[in-house]
Design a protein around this motif. Structure first.
Motif, PDB file in Angstrom:
ATOM      1  N   GLU A 131       0.825  -1.212   0.000  1.00 15.95           N
ATOM      2  CA  GLU A 131       0.000   0.000   0.000  1.00 15.95           C
ATOM      3  C   GLU A 131       0.859   1.263   0.000  1.00 15.95           C
ATOM      4  OE1 GLU A 131      -3.081   0.074   2.966  1.00 15.95           O
ATOM      5  OE2 GLU A 131      -4.184  -1.555   1.999  1.00 15.95           O
ATOM      6  N   ALA A 132       2.036   1.203   0.582  1.00 19.49           N
ATOM      7  CA  ALA A 132       2.937   2.364   0.606  1.00 19.49           C
ATOM      8  C   ALA A 132       3.721   2.502  -0.701  1.00 19.49           C
ATOM      9  CB  ALA A 132       3.903   2.241   1.786  1.00 19.49           C
ATOM     10  N   GLY A 133       3.616   1.504  -1.569  1.00 19.29           N
ATOM     11  CA  GLY A 133       4.325   1.553  -2.840  1.00 19.29           C
ATOM     12  C   GLY A 133       5.810   1.293  -2.712  1.00 19.29           C
ATOM     13  N   ARG A 134       6.212   0.640  -1.623  1.00 15.88           N
ATOM     14  CA  ARG A 134       7.630   0.404  -1.383  1.00 15.88           C
ATOM     15  C   ARG A 134       8.144  -0.911  -1.952  1.00 15.88           C
ATOM     16  NH1 ARG A 134       6.522   3.144   3.901  1.00 15.88           N
ATOM     17  NH2 ARG A 134       5.908   1.134   4.747  1.00 15.88           N
ATOM     18  N   VAL A 135       7.239  -1.819  -2.318  1.00 17.32           N
ATOM     19  CA  VAL A 135       7.667  -3.120  -2.839  1.00 17.32           C
ATOM     20  C   VAL A 135       6.887  -3.469  -4.096  1.00 17.32           C
ATOM     21  CG1 VAL A 135       8.344  -4.026  -0.576  1.00 17.32           C
ATOM     22  CG2 VAL A 135       6.041  -4.442  -1.429  1.00 17.32           C
ATOM     23  N   ALA A 136       7.523  -4.253  -4.938  1.00 16.36           N
ATOM     24  CA  ALA A 136       6.860  -4.819  -6.106  1.00 16.36           C
ATOM     25  C   ALA A 136       6.441  -6.234  -5.721  1.00 16.36           C
ATOM     26  CB  ALA A 136       7.797  -4.844  -7.305  1.00 16.36           C
ATOM     27  N   ALA A 137       5.163  -6.415  -5.517  1.00 13.33           N
ATOM     28  CA  ALA A 137       4.658  -7.708  -5.057  1.00 13.33           C
ATOM     29  C   ALA A 137       4.675  -8.736  -6.182  1.00 13.33           C
ATOM     30  CB  ALA A 137       3.237  -7.546  -4.533  1.00 13.33           C
ATOM     31  N   ARG A 138       4.770  -9.986  -5.801  1.00 11.56           N
ATOM     32  CA  ARG A 138       4.673 -11.085  -6.754  1.00 11.56           C
ATOM     33  C   ARG A 138       3.259 -11.147  -7.307  1.00 11.56           C
ATOM     34  NH1 ARG A 138       7.514 -15.895  -3.268  1.00 11.56           N
ATOM     35  NH2 ARG A 138       9.603 -14.992  -3.264  1.00 11.56           N
ATOM     36  N   VAL A 139       3.151 -11.699  -8.490  1.00 15.96           N
ATOM     37  CA  VAL A 139       1.828 -11.860  -9.110  1.00 15.96           C
ATOM     38  C   VAL A 139       0.945 -12.731  -8.226  1.00 15.96           C
ATOM     39  CG1 VAL A 139       0.600 -12.827 -11.094  1.00 15.96           C
ATOM     40  CG2 VAL A 139       2.664 -11.494 -11.450  1.00 15.96           C
ATOM     41  N   SER A 140       1.508 -13.765  -7.627  1.00 15.04           N
ATOM     42  CA  SER A 140       0.706 -14.643  -6.767  1.00 15.04           C
ATOM     43  C   SER A 140       0.161 -13.884  -5.549  1.00 15.04           C
ATOM     44  CB  SER A 140       1.527 -15.853  -6.315  1.00 15.04           C
ATOM     45  OG  SER A 140       2.688 -15.445  -5.625  1.00 15.04           O
ATOM     46  N   THR A 141       0.939 -12.949  -5.017  1.00 17.76           N
ATOM     47  CA  THR A 141       0.475 -12.139  -3.890  1.00 17.76           C
ATOM     48  C   THR A 141      -0.620 -11.188  -4.336  1.00 17.76           C
ATOM     49  OG1 THR A 141       2.646 -12.274  -2.837  1.00 17.76           O
ATOM     50  CG2 THR A 141       1.196 -10.488  -2.113  1.00 17.76           C
ATOM     51  N   LEU A 142      -0.437 -10.545  -5.485  1.00 20.62           N
ATOM     52  CA  LEU A 142      -1.469  -9.641  -6.001  1.00 20.62           C
ATOM     53  C   LEU A 142      -2.744 -10.399  -6.334  1.00 20.62           C
ATOM     54  CD1 LEU A 142       0.716  -7.326  -8.251  1.00 20.62           C
ATOM     55  CD2 LEU A 142      -0.256  -6.814  -5.996  1.00 20.62           C
ATOM     56  N   HIS A 143      -2.600 -11.619  -6.836  1.00 21.72           N
ATOM     57  CA  HIS A 143      -3.769 -12.444  -7.130  1.00 21.72           C
ATOM     58  C   HIS A 143      -4.535 -12.747  -5.842  1.00 21.72           C
ATOM     59  CE1 HIS A 143      -5.884 -16.289  -7.868  1.00 21.72           C
ATOM     60  NE2 HIS A 143      -6.197 -15.688  -8.997  1.00 21.72           N
ATOM     61  N   ALA A 144      -3.820 -13.083  -4.783  1.00 20.80           N
ATOM     62  CA  ALA A 144      -4.462 -13.369  -3.501  1.00 20.80           C
ATOM     63  C   ALA A 144      -5.151 -12.128  -2.938  1.00 20.80           C
ATOM     64  CB  ALA A 144      -3.429 -13.900  -2.512  1.00 20.80           C
ATOM     65  N   ILE A 145      -4.518 -10.980  -3.073  1.00 19.15           N
ATOM     66  CA  ILE A 145      -5.117  -9.726  -2.595  1.00 19.15           C
ATOM     67  C   ILE A 145      -6.370  -9.411  -3.400  1.00 19.15           C
ATOM     68  CG2 ILE A 145      -4.774  -7.224  -2.449  1.00 19.15           C
ATOM     69  CD1 ILE A 145      -1.801  -7.863  -1.747  1.00 19.15           C
ATOM     70  N   ALA A 146      -6.284  -9.543  -4.719  1.00 17.01           N
ATOM     71  CA  ALA A 146      -7.446  -9.285  -5.573  1.00 17.01           C
ATOM     72  C   ALA A 146      -8.603 -10.197  -5.182  1.00 17.01           C
ATOM     73  CB  ALA A 146      -7.079  -9.477  -7.041  1.00 17.01           C
ATOM     74  N   HIS A 147      -8.310 -11.465  -4.972  1.00 21.57           N
ATOM     75  CA  HIS A 147      -9.351 -12.418  -4.581  1.00 21.57           C
ATOM     76  C   HIS A 147      -9.961 -12.017  -3.234  1.00 21.57           C
ATOM     77  CE1 HIS A 147     -11.474 -16.227  -4.425  1.00 21.57           C
ATOM     78  NE2 HIS A 147     -11.027 -16.374  -3.194  1.00 21.57           N
ATOM     79  N   ALA A 148      -9.120 -11.654  -2.275  1.00 25.56           N
ATOM     80  CA  ALA A 148      -9.610 -11.248  -0.956  1.00 25.56           C
ATOM     81  C   ALA A 148     -10.471  -9.992  -1.038  1.00 25.56           C
ATOM     82  CB  ALA A 148      -8.433 -11.023  -0.014  1.00 25.56           C
ATOM     83  N   LEU A 149     -10.158  -9.113  -1.999  1.00 25.39           N
ATOM     84  CA  LEU A 149     -10.931  -7.878  -2.172  1.00 25.39           C
ATOM     85  C   LEU A 149     -12.146  -8.077  -3.077  1.00 25.39           C
ATOM     86  CD1 LEU A 149      -7.978  -5.353  -2.601  1.00 25.39           C
ATOM     87  CD2 LEU A 149      -9.571  -5.488  -0.657  1.00 25.39           C
ATOM     88  N   GLY A 150     -12.231  -9.245  -3.709  1.00 28.99           N
ATOM     89  CA  GLY A 150     -13.359  -9.518  -4.594  1.00 28.99           C
ATOM     90  C   GLY A 150     -13.310  -8.708  -5.874  1.00 28.99           C
TER      91      GLY A 150
END
Length: 88
Positions: free
Chosen positions: A44-63
């Motif tokens: 959220e702070a824009g300090r890291v480039a997350a893995r696609v698998s992490t972004l996929h999990a976040i997207a799923h959690a956010l619906g």
């Protein structure tokens, strides 16, 4: 042509916006996505480039679809005028 730099700050702002709109705390999103709360904070702070698998999990959690979640990464990039080479 140089590779454009992804806008990690815009991605983080979008994730925080979606999380707040859904009434989720950082801890709740982290638990739902199966990641550590520090990971959510850093993304959220824009300090890291997350893995696609992490972004996929976040997207799923956010619906939300992953494509919509990551759209801010490239929102400021110029659109390519070249047609992609078809895969044969």
């Amino acid at each position: 042509m140089p590779i454009p730099v992804p806008d990690l700050h815009a991605l983080g702002v979008e994730i925080a916006r979606l999380r707040r709109n859904r009434g989720m705390s950082i801890d709740r999103l982290a638990e739902a996505a199966g990641v550590h709360r520090k990971t959510i904070i850093e993304i959220e702070a824009g300090r890291v480039a997350a893995r696609v698998s992490t972004l996929h999990a976040i997207a799923h959690a956010l619906g939300t679809p992953l494509t919509e979640l990551v759209a801010p990464l490239c929102a400021r990039h110029l659109k390519s005028v070249q047609t992609p080479t078809p895969i044969i």
